[in-house]
Design a protein around this motif. Structure first.
Motif, short mmCIF file in Angstrom:
data_model
loop_
_atom_site.label_atom_id
_atom_site.label_comp_id
_atom_site.label_asym_id
_atom_site.label_seq_id
_atom_site.Cartn_x
_atom_site.Cartn_y
_atom_site.Cartn_z
N ARG A 6 -6.79 4.11 -5.30
CA ARG A 6 -6.44 4.02 -7.30
C ARG A 6 -7.64 3.24 -7.57
N LEU A 7 -7.80 3.40 -8.74
CA LEU A 7 -8.88 2.35 -9.60
C LEU A 7 -8.06 1.47 -10.51
N VAL A 8 -8.03 0.01 -10.40
CA VAL A 8 -7.31 -1.08 -11.23
C VAL A 8 -8.22 -1.85 -12.04
N ARG A 9 -7.89 -2.74 -12.24
CA ARG A 9 -8.37 -3.79 -12.91
C ARG A 9 -7.90 -4.71 -13.45
N LEU A 10 -8.56 -6.17 -12.72
CA LEU A 10 -8.28 -6.96 -11.99
C LEU A 10 -9.31 -8.32 -12.88
N GLY A 11 -8.64 -9.27 -13.22
CA GLY A 11 -9.46 -10.82 -13.95
C GLY A 11 -10.66 -9.94 -14.52
N GLY A 12 -10.60 -9.14 -15.20
CA GLY A 12 -12.09 -9.08 -15.46
C GLY A 12 -13.11 -7.30 -14.62
N LEU A 13 -12.71 -7.34 -14.18
CA LEU A 13 -13.46 -6.39 -13.41
C LEU A 13 -12.43 -5.32 -12.01
N ASP A 14 -13.54 -4.44 -12.36
CA ASP A 14 -12.69 -2.88 -12.08
C ASP A 14 -12.36 -2.42 -10.29
N ALA A 15 -11.93 -2.19 -10.01
CA ALA A 15 -11.75 -2.32 -8.05
C ALA A 15 -11.42 -0.79 -7.60
N ILE A 16 -11.79 -0.69 -6.03
CA ILE A 16 -10.54 0.43 -5.74
C ILE A 16 -9.94 -0.08 -4.97
N GLU A 17 -8.15 0.50 -5.60
CA GLU A 17 -7.51 -0.63 -4.06
C GLU A 17 -7.07 0.94 -3.26
N ILE A 18 -6.93 -0.01 -2.07
CA ILE A 18 -6.24 1.46 -1.38
C ILE A 18 -4.86 0.80 -0.49
N PRO A 19 -3.93 1.15 -2.03
CA PRO A 19 -2.99 -0.26 -1.18
C PRO A 19 -1.92 0.41 -0.24
N ARG A 20 -0.27 -0.57 0.08
CA ARG A 20 0.30 -0.62 1.55
C ARG A 20 1.41 -0.93 1.73
N PRO A 21 2.58 -0.67 1.60
CA PRO A 21 3.94 -0.80 0.82
C PRO A 21 4.43 -2.00 1.12
N ASP A 22 3.69 -2.41 2.32
CA ASP A 22 3.76 -3.95 3.08
C ASP A 22 3.56 -5.18 2.52
N PRO A 23 4.39 -5.41 1.30
CA PRO A 23 3.96 -6.98 0.61
C PRO A 23 3.62 -7.63 1.43
N GLU A 24 3.57 -7.69 3.52
CA GLU A 24 3.70 -9.07 3.96
C GLU A 24 2.10 -9.04 4.80
#
Length: 228
Positions: A6-24
């Motif tokens: 998915r596309l996200v925006r963090l700190g002014g930069l766009d990025a592709i994120e490939i997430p994982r359900p495990d926060p650790e």
């Protein structure tokens, strides 16, 4: 199992994120090279077959170029063309390039909003992105989980010599083509020498070829990530 990109925006930069359900799990922030964009290295998330779960981010560099690519900071294109023509790659170890401070601030804002603890963060980059990855690691409050330097170079030797010993034991993976016409192998070797002299834990993987990430390198990168 990873989720859909998915596309996200963090700190002014766009990025592709490939997430994982495990926060650790480990989070890999992968920085593209000059003239590319966030899509360029995104296939690495499926090509690097690590056994452990990984969350990936591929941010866009802040500067838009005329032809549609992006850059972390400007380069002297004519000087690089001359280096390729003559076979004498440029030495960038004499100081910080123009625009580096602005790029550092942009990446720092991204990492701050991302909010991943440094011990679970891997900084990875190719070419100019590798320079940014090393720079971010050097200025981190504590060593990241690892720094992957793919076809980078020694940038600002004095700053590195001053900052790197504070992170003694920091883990790094470095690779470079023996016939790289853009960022020469000799300067990659000099970077390895400086990092190891400062007590960093890693080595340079030399491959036969030019400026790139060869397929045979990917299993080694996966094994390195598994070992962090």
């Amino acid at each position: 199992m990873s989720l859909e990109p998915r596309l996200v925006r963090l700190g002014g930069l766009d990025a592709i994120e490939i997430p994982r359900p495990d926060p650790e799990c480990l989070t890999v922030v992968c920085l593209h090279g000059y003239g590319a964009d966030m899509r360029d290295l995104a296939p690495l998330a499926s090509e690097i077959l690590a056994r452990r779960p990984l969350r990936w981010y591929f941010p866009d560099a802040p500067e838009a170029l005329d032809w549609g690519g992006r850059a972390w900071f400007p380069i002297d294109a004519a000087a690089f063309e001359e280096a390729q023509r003559t076979g004498r790659p440029r030495d960038l170890s004499g100081g910080e390039p123009d625009g580096m401070a602005d790029a550092r601030a942009e990446l720092s804002g991204f990492l701050k909003e991302l909010g991943v603890p440094w011990e679970r963060l891997v900084l990875m980059g190719f070419s100019q992105g590798a320079m940014m990855a090393v720079d971010a690691a050097l200025r981190a409050p504590r060593a990241p989980a690892g720094t992957a330097i793919l076809s980078g170079t020694l940038l600002d030797r004095a700053a590195l010599a001053s900052l790197a010993p504070r992170l003694r034991g920091a883990r790094f993976f470095q690779s470079h083509g023996s016939a790289d016409p853009i960022l020469g192998f000799a300067q990659a070797l000099a970077l390895e020498t400086e990092l190891k002299a400062a007590g960093w834990d890693g080595s340079l993987r030399r491959f036969e070829g030019g400026h790139g990430i060869p397929p045979e390198l990917l299993p080694e990168l996966g094994a390195w990530l598994d070992g962090l």
